[in-house]
Design a protein around this motif. Structure first.
Motif, mmCIF file in Angstrom:
data_model
loop_
_atom_site.group_PDB
_atom_site.id
_atom_site.type_symbol
_atom_site.label_atom_id
_atom_site.label_comp_id
_atom_site.label_asym_id
_atom_site.label_seq_id
_atom_site.Cartn_x
_atom_site.Cartn_y
_atom_site.Cartn_z
ATOM 1 N N THR A 252 0.814 -1.216 0.000
ATOM 2 C CA THR A 252 0.000 0.000 0.000
ATOM 3 C C THR A 252 0.845 1.263 0.000
ATOM 4 O O THR A 252 0.311 2.362 -0.141
ATOM 5 N N ALA A 253 2.160 1.123 0.173
ATOM 6 C CA ALA A 253 3.076 2.266 0.131
ATOM 7 C C ALA A 253 4.073 2.137 -1.020
ATOM 8 O O ALA A 253 5.110 2.790 -1.015
ATOM 9 N N GLU A 254 3.735 1.293 -1.999
ATOM 10 C CA GLU A 254 4.628 1.106 -3.148
ATOM 11 C C GLU A 254 4.396 2.229 -4.157
ATOM 12 O O GLU A 254 3.472 2.179 -4.971
ATOM 13 N N LEU A 255 5.221 3.246 -4.097
ATOM 14 C CA LEU A 255 5.119 4.372 -5.010
ATOM 15 C C LEU A 255 5.554 3.957 -6.402
ATOM 16 O O LEU A 255 6.195 2.927 -6.598
ATOM 17 N N ILE A 256 5.231 4.776 -7.378
ATOM 18 C CA ILE A 256 5.542 4.438 -8.763
ATOM 19 C C ILE A 256 7.055 4.363 -8.984
ATOM 20 O O ILE A 256 7.521 3.577 -9.821
ATOM 21 N N ALA A 257 7.836 5.138 -8.225
ATOM 22 C CA ALA A 257 9.290 5.073 -8.360
ATOM 23 C C ALA A 257 9.823 3.722 -7.867
ATOM 24 O O ALA A 257 10.780 3.179 -8.438
ATOM 25 N N ILE A 258 9.212 3.179 -6.820
ATOM 26 C CA ILE A 258 9.607 1.853 -6.336
ATOM 27 C C ILE A 258 9.226 0.790 -7.355
ATOM 28 O O ILE A 258 9.997 -0.146 -7.615
ATOM 29 N N ARG A 259 8.055 0.921 -7.923
ATOM 30 C CA ARG A 259 7.631 -0.007 -8.972
ATOM 31 C C ARG A 259 8.580 0.059 -10.163
ATOM 32 O O ARG A 259 8.950 -0.972 -10.744
ATOM 33 N N LEU A 260 9.015 1.239 -10.516
ATOM 34 C CA LEU A 260 9.964 1.415 -11.619
ATOM 35 C C LEU A 260 11.296 0.740 -11.301
ATOM 36 O O LEU A 260 11.896 0.084 -12.167
ATOM 37 N N TYR A 261 11.754 0.882 -10.059
ATOM 38 C CA TYR A 261 12.997 0.229 -9.639
ATOM 39 C C TYR A 261 12.884 -1.293 -9.732
ATOM 40 O O TYR A 261 13.798 -1.963 -10.242
ATOM 41 N N LYS A 262 11.781 -1.843 -9.258
ATOM 42 C CA LYS A 262 11.596 -3.290 -9.308
ATOM 43 C C LYS A 262 11.518 -3.779 -10.752
ATOM 44 O O LYS A 262 12.062 -4.844 -11.085
ATOM 45 N N GLN A 263 10.849 -2.998 -11.596
ATOM 46 C CA GLN A 263 10.732 -3.383 -13.001
ATOM 47 C C GLN A 263 12.096 -3.412 -13.680
ATOM 48 O O GLN A 263 12.380 -4.298 -14.492
#
Length: 301
Positions: A252-263
């Protein structure tokens, strides 16, 4: 006289003695800057744009293939990505709104003479000078349900701020507010110091209330500076990564920048991560453009 000074060298200067022209001196300053911008900013930007139309993966040696707009279509059709955008939007609204309120409020309190004003202002500026990762770890300790002082002060018992899906995002936003409110305060102080004092004196003579003075004098004259602070902080909030990544792992705190890093660095889907980065860039530019248009309208008034 001004044009002569700008287009001709002083005959007694070292540059003139070495035979340097005005054009040579200008190029000595401009060309290195342009090279730096091209190598470290423009070239990676264009390079990543090209990768966003491919299935390139940085951890594979196979040749990449051109896939056109497939990466963009898959990202825009991914419900998980839109969930990340919604989470980021909530974070940006809470964080930036809190920074504007706290920062401007502190500026109003500091916009007067009192003992040790310089020391207090300097101490308030310290959070924004710290590393974001250090701030995240520091607040992680403050939020600790076992011995963190926040739960003790507010009598919350063993409430788990960062492990609770409902509060993790807001805990990160509070940390960001603490860190970057001084930035808004600094800009607001600059704007408040530029307000002509005779306007306040005229309002005092007319026995105007503090609310009338604030809404008719202070706020209108400081609003351009506040909008500039709003633009900067909105752009930075969209890119927030280190604080949220350091403090919590809650979805619930996964910001789009974190998602980008994981991707990019966990799934090694480089082409799709480049496409996601450009989607974020377009959204930030669109929001910033709206702010700038409104700022121009405010300046025209």
């Amino acid at each position: 006289m001004a044009s002569v000074a700008l287009t001709h060298l002083d005959p007694a200067s070292r540059a003139a003695a070495r035979g340097w022209s005005d054009l040579t001196i200008r190029n000595m300053f401009i060309i290195p800057t342009l090279v730096f911008l091209i190598v470290f900013n423009i070239f990676p930007l264009i390079y990543s744009l090209g990768y966003s139309f491919t299935n390139f993966a940085a951890n594979r040696s196979e040749p990449w293939q051109f896939v056109g707009l497939q990466n963009y279509r898959e990202l825009l059709a991914d419900d998980h990505i839109w969930s990340n955008f919604v989470i980021t939007a909530k974070y940006v609204i809470v964080s930036v709104a809190g920074q504007m309120i706290v920062g401007f409020g502190l500026a109003l309190l500091l916009n007067r003479s009192f003992p040790m004003k310089g020391l207090i202002t300097t101490l308030l500026l310290l959070p924004m000078m710290m590393s974001a990762a250090v701030v995240g770890l520091f607040w992680q300790l403050l939020y600790s349900p076992s011995w963190g002082p926040i739960n003790y002060v507010f009598g919350l018992g063993d409430f788990a701020w960062l492990s609770n899906p409902d509060s993790a995002l807001y805990a990160v936003a509070i940390t960001d507010i603490w860190m970057w409110s001084p930035f808004v305060m600094l800009l607001s102080l600059a704007g408040l110091s530029a307000v002509p004092q005779h306007l306040y004196e005229a309002a005092a003579i007319d026995r105007a209330s503090w609310w009338y003075t604030f809404t008719r004098i202070t706020l209108p004259l400081v609003s351009p500076i506040l909008l500039i602070a709003l633009i900067f902080r909105t752009m930075e909030a969209f890119k927030t990564f280190d604080i949220a990544y350091t403090m919590t792992t809650q979805p619930t705190a996964e910001l789009i920048a974190i998602r980008l890093y994981k991707q990019a660095f966990q799934q090694w889907d480089t082409g799709k991560s480049c496409a996601l980065a450009y989607i974020v860039l377009i959204m930030v530019l669109a929001i910033t453009n709206l702010y700038v248009k409104y700022l121009n309208k405010v300046k025209e008034r």
